[in-house]
Design a protein around this motif. Structure first.
Motif, short mmCIF file in Angstrom:
data_model
loop_
_atom_site.label_atom_id
_atom_site.label_comp_id
_atom_site.label_asym_id
_atom_site.label_seq_id
_atom_site.Cartn_x
_atom_site.Cartn_y
_atom_site.Cartn_z
N HIS A 1 -0.69 9.90 -3.18
CA HIS A 1 -1.69 10.03 -2.12
C HIS A 1 -1.09 9.43 -0.86
O HIS A 1 -0.12 8.68 -0.92
CB HIS A 1 -2.99 9.30 -2.49
CG HIS A 1 -3.79 10.00 -3.53
ND1 HIS A 1 -4.76 10.93 -3.23
CD2 HIS A 1 -3.77 9.92 -4.89
CE1 HIS A 1 -5.30 11.38 -4.35
NE2 HIS A 1 -4.72 10.78 -5.38
N SER A 2 -1.71 9.72 0.28
CA SER A 2 -1.20 9.17 1.53
C SER A 2 -1.54 7.68 1.65
O SER A 2 -2.50 7.20 1.03
CB SER A 2 -1.79 9.92 2.73
OG SER A 2 -3.17 9.59 2.86
N GLN A 3 -0.76 7.00 2.46
CA GLN A 3 -1.03 5.59 2.70
C GLN A 3 -2.39 5.42 3.37
O GLN A 3 -3.12 4.46 3.11
CB GLN A 3 0.07 4.96 3.55
CG GLN A 3 -0.07 3.46 3.69
CD GLN A 3 1.11 2.84 4.42
OE1 GLN A 3 2.09 3.49 4.72
NE2 GLN A 3 1.00 1.56 4.71
N GLY A 4 -2.75 6.36 4.23
CA GLY A 4 -4.06 6.33 4.88
C GLY A 4 -5.20 6.41 3.89
O GLY A 4 -6.20 5.70 4.02
N GLU A 5 -5.04 7.26 2.88
CA GLU A 5 -6.08 7.37 1.86
C GLU A 5 -6.18 6.08 1.05
O GLU A 5 -7.27 5.60 0.76
CB GLU A 5 -5.82 8.56 0.94
CG GLU A 5 -6.96 8.80 -0.01
CD GLU A 5 -6.94 10.16 -0.66
OE1 GLU A 5 -7.94 10.49 -1.31
OE2 GLU A 5 -5.94 10.89 -0.53
N HIS B 1 -15.02 3.42 0.07
CA HIS B 1 -14.68 4.73 -0.49
C HIS B 1 -15.55 5.03 -1.71
O HIS B 1 -15.81 4.15 -2.52
CB HIS B 1 -13.21 4.77 -0.89
CG HIS B 1 -12.75 6.10 -1.38
ND1 HIS B 1 -12.54 7.16 -0.54
CD2 HIS B 1 -12.51 6.55 -2.63
CE1 HIS B 1 -12.16 8.21 -1.25
NE2 HIS B 1 -12.14 7.86 -2.51
N GLN C 1 0.84 -1.20 0.00
CA GLN C 1 0.00 0.00 0.00
C GLN C 1 0.87 1.25 0.00
O GLN C 1 0.54 2.24 -0.66
CB GLN C 1 -0.92 0.01 1.22
CG GLN C 1 -2.08 -0.94 1.12
CD GLN C 1 -3.05 -0.79 2.27
OE1 GLN C 1 -3.08 0.23 2.96
NE2 GLN C 1 -3.85 -1.82 2.50
N LYS C 2 1.97 1.20 0.73
CA LYS C 2 2.86 2.35 0.79
C LYS C 2 3.45 2.66 -0.59
O LYS C 2 3.49 3.82 -1.01
CB LYS C 2 3.98 2.09 1.80
CG LYS C 2 4.92 3.26 1.98
CD LYS C 2 5.95 2.98 3.06
CE LYS C 2 6.85 4.20 3.23
NZ LYS C 2 7.83 3.98 4.30
N SER D 1 -10.60 -0.31 1.61
CA SER D 1 -11.57 -0.79 2.60
C SER D 1 -12.88 -1.21 1.95
O SER D 1 -13.68 -1.92 2.56
CB SER D 1 -11.85 0.29 3.66
OG SER D 1 -12.64 1.34 3.08
N SER E 1 -5.46 3.15 2.09
CA SER E 1 -6.09 2.19 2.99
C SER E 1 -7.61 2.35 2.96
O SER E 1 -8.35 1.37 2.91
CB SER E 1 -5.56 2.37 4.41
OG SER E 1 -6.19 1.47 5.28
N ARG E 2 -8.09 3.60 2.95
CA ARG E 2 -9.53 3.84 2.86
C ARG E 2 -10.08 3.36 1.52
O ARG E 2 -11.17 2.80 1.45
CB ARG E 2 -9.84 5.33 3.07
CG ARG E 2 -9.74 5.75 4.54
CD ARG E 2 -10.24 7.16 4.76
NE ARG E 2 -9.43 8.17 4.09
CZ ARG E 2 -8.29 8.69 4.54
NH1 ARG E 2 -7.80 8.27 5.70
NH2 ARG E 2 -7.64 9.60 3.86
N ALA F 1 0.71 4.08 -2.74
CA ALA F 1 0.42 5.45 -2.34
C ALA F 1 1.44 6.42 -2.94
O ALA F 1 1.07 7.49 -3.44
CB ALA F 1 0.41 5.57 -0.81
#
Length: 90
Positions: free
Chosen positions: A56-60, A69, A47-48, A66, A62-63, A51
């Protein structure tokens, strides 16, 4: 754990009350996330790394993965180009 019949009936009633377009949107979002996840796994990409590739951020990311999104067409196009794979088939 055993589900009690009244609880089970209430759950089914709640699901039945969800509008069909909302159910379809959830199914589509989940399918898109699954497609992206399969491509990443096939390529051995984290994912990193993904990203960083799409800026984009790794958090985004991840979303996104999920399954909940609400993708824009712009984001889907960006992901498709970055992965060199069509995310949607119309």
């Amino acid at each position: 754990m055993r589900t009690h019949e009244p609880t089970k009936a209430l759950l089914h009633q709640m699901i039945d009350e969800i509008p069909e377009e909302v159910k379809l949107q959830c199914d589509m979002s989940d399918a898109i996330a699954g497609r992206i996840d399969r491509i990443l796994k096939e390529r051995g990409m984290t994912q990193k790394q993904f990203a960083q590739l799409v800026h984009h951020s790794q958090g985004e990311v991840s979303r996104w993965l999920s399954g909940t999104h609400n993708f824009t067409l712009s984001t889907l196009a960006q992901i498709s180009v970055a992965l060199g794979a069509n995310i949607l088939t119309i």
